[in-house]
Scaffold this active site. Structure first.
Site, PDB file in Angstrom:
ATOM      1  N   HIS A 244       0.973  -1.279  -0.089  1.00  0.00           N
ATOM      2  CA  HIS A 244      -0.037   0.023   0.061  1.00  0.00           C
ATOM      3  C   HIS A 244       0.777   1.252   0.013  1.00  0.00           C
ATOM      4  CE1 HIS A 244      -3.443  -2.452   0.188  1.00  0.00           C
ATOM      5  NE2 HIS A 244      -3.692  -2.496   1.329  1.00  0.00           N
TER       6      HIS A 244
ATOM      7  N   ASP B  59      -9.567 -12.042   0.525  1.00  0.00           N
ATOM      8  CA  ASP B  59      -8.922 -10.973   0.272  1.00  0.00           C
ATOM      9  C   ASP B  59      -7.956 -10.781  -0.993  1.00  0.00           C
ATOM     10  OD1 ASP B  59      -5.703  -9.848   2.594  1.00  0.00           O
ATOM     11  OD2 ASP B  59      -6.778  -8.718   1.000  1.00  0.00           O
TER      12      ASP B  59
ATOM     13  N   HIS C 101      -9.658   2.600   0.147  1.00  0.00           N
ATOM     14  CA  HIS C 101      -9.731   1.768   0.948  1.00  0.00           C
ATOM     15  C   HIS C 101     -10.812   1.778   2.184  1.00  0.00           C
ATOM     16  CE1 HIS C 101      -8.177  -1.880   3.412  1.00  0.00           C
ATOM     17  NE2 HIS C 101      -7.055  -1.934   2.323  1.00  0.00           N
TER      18      HIS C 101
ATOM     19  N   GLU D 111     -11.864  -2.448  -3.395  1.00  0.00           N
ATOM     20  CA  GLU D 111     -10.957  -1.791  -3.945  1.00  0.00           C
ATOM     21  C   GLU D 111     -10.630  -1.878  -5.290  1.00  0.00           C
ATOM     22  OE1 GLU D 111      -7.318  -2.819  -1.237  1.00  0.00           O
ATOM     23  OE2 GLU D 111      -8.830  -3.623  -0.058  1.00  0.00           O
TER      24      GLU D 111
HETATM   25  C1  G6D Z   1      -4.324  -6.909   5.264  1.00  0.00           C
HETATM   26  O1  G6D Z   1      -4.204  -8.609   3.495  1.00  0.00           O
HETATM   27  C2  G6D Z   1      -4.884  -7.260   3.850  1.00  0.00           C
HETATM   28  C3  G6D Z   1      -4.731  -6.146   3.007  1.00  0.00           C
HETATM   29  O2  G6D Z   1      -5.524  -6.610   1.955  1.00  0.00           O
HETATM   30  C4  G6D Z   1      -5.478  -5.090   3.477  1.00  0.00           C
HETATM   31  O3  G6D Z   1      -5.577  -4.025   2.699  1.00  0.00           O
HETATM   32  C5  G6D Z   1      -4.752  -4.399   4.695  1.00  0.00           C
HETATM   33  O4  G6D Z   1      -4.750  -5.621   5.641  1.00  0.00           O
HETATM   34  C6  G6D Z   1      -5.336  -3.503   5.529  1.00  0.00           C
HETATM   35  O5  G6D Z   1      -2.917  -6.604   5.350  1.00  0.00           O
END
Ligand code: G6D
Length: 348
Positions: free
Chosen positions: A105, A252, A179, A313
């Site tokens: 991210h 996820d 997000h 997302e």
């Molecule tokens: C965890 O694996 C998830 C991610 O996809 C998410 O964006 C993040 O938490 C906030 O790492």
């Protein structure tokens, strides 16, 4: 149409405001110029109760912490990059390893951790907030000076649009998303396990134990990843499918969208009657069902816990720089990046 703003603090010597957009039907969307964080979305249920349908925090300090990336714009790159490095034009760039040995991210001070400049536009038809930020060459390890703009637009048709724009002076990577965690029950009265979701997608990406794409596209047919006719989130939480287990019991996963601007994503909560339609020109959408939400956060006065919200997302496919079979997230010099995601609120 209305826009209000309230000073809530300061970061890096810059004032941080909470802006509230309100349309003629009483729908309100609040956001910060810190990380473009969406803090509240107030919409009616089937009894006319106006309640918040997103996860958020009560003060700026919580958004400066925000380990779950609630509400923020993520960038330069949403998702993970294997081994926190990539090569462009024969040069290797090293990023922050902020998720094991991988990059997540946008890094330690990604787009979610900076104060954006703001312009607002309030007309009869819509209210617009335009956030802009210039990410300098080398910021968070990425090449090129990237000028970005994100606009939030709310109109009287109960449509909320997010436009992402970008232009760079040197080849770089760019794959932004928002997000926000949605919970249509209203004021987090329940978790999202009973929410129904439809996604017009016939393929999703297989993940490794580190939640990195393997590069393999999996057909959703005959799996709990088939959302084409609608499915309750609980089915994925309770599923014994190895991919649901890898995700920490739930989803996820990136899904490839089979259509665009054609009601390709529809989230529904039966008890409140709330619907959220998400439409985008993005290649895909990561469905994250909040499997890893910790229990130590204050969500507008409610103790956080897994499955308290889910993210949709919309974005390019993660780690595409390491997968030639994925659509590319390379932004070339002077190329104009533009993508838009529309959220439509209704009841029934
Ligand atoms: C965890 O694996 C998830 C991610 O996809 C998410 O964006 C993040 O938490 C906030 O790492």
């Amino acid at each position: 149409m209305l826009i209000n703003k309230q000073l809530i603090g300061e970061v890096d010597g810059k004032s941080v405001y909470e802006y509230t957009l309100k349309n003629g039907n009483g729908i309100e969307i609040s956001c910060l110029n810190y990380g473009c964080a969406i803090t509240k979305m107030i919409t009616p249920d089937n009894k006319g109760n106006y309640e918040n349908i997103v996860l958020g925090f009560q003060d700026l300090a919580a958004y400066q912490d925000n380990p779950i990336y609630a509400g923020v714009v993520v960038g330069r790159i949403a998702g993970r990059i294997q081994d926190a490095q990539f090569t462009l034009d024969g040069k290797t760039y090293t990023l922050a390893s902020n998720d094991g040995q991988n990059h997540l991210h946008g890094g330690l001070r990604g787009f979610h951790k900076v104060v954006w400049d703001v312009k607002t536009l309030d007309t009869e038809q819509e209210v617009v907030i335009e956030f802009s930020y210039t990410s300098l060459d080398g910021e968070e390890g990425y090449p090129g000076t990237l000028a970005t703009k994100v606009t939030y637009t709310l109109n009287d048709q109960n449509e909320f649009m997010i436009h992402y724009y970008g232009q760079t002076d040197q080849e770089t990577l760019f794959n932004p998303t928002n997000h926000t965690y949605f919970n249509l029950s209203g004021n987090v009265k329940q978790d999202i396990s009973q929410h129904s979701l439809k996604i017009n997608s016939s393929q999703f990406l297989e993940l490794t134990q580190e939640l990195m794409p393997t590069g393999k596209f999996i057909d959703v047919k005959d799996t709990v990843f088939d959302f084409r006719n609608g499915r309750k989130i609980k089915e994925g939480i309770d599923s014994s499918d190895s991919q649901n287990i890898i995700a920490g019991r739930g989803y996820d996963h990136p899904f490839v969208l089979d259509s665009h601007y054609n009601q390709e994503i529809v989230l529904h909560d039966e008890k409140s009657g709330r619907n959220l339609v998400v439409e985008s020109d993005a290649v895909g959408v990561v469905l994250y069902t909040g499997n890893q939400i910790p229990t130590n956060l204050d969500i507008h006065g409610v103790k956080s816990r897994p499955y308290l919200g889910l993210c949709l997302e919309t974005q390019g496919l993660p780690d595409s720089i390491h997968h030639p079979n994925f659509p590319s997230c390379i932004l070339k010099k002077d190329q104009k990046f533009s993508t838009m995601t529309k959220y439509t609120f209704s009841v029934g």
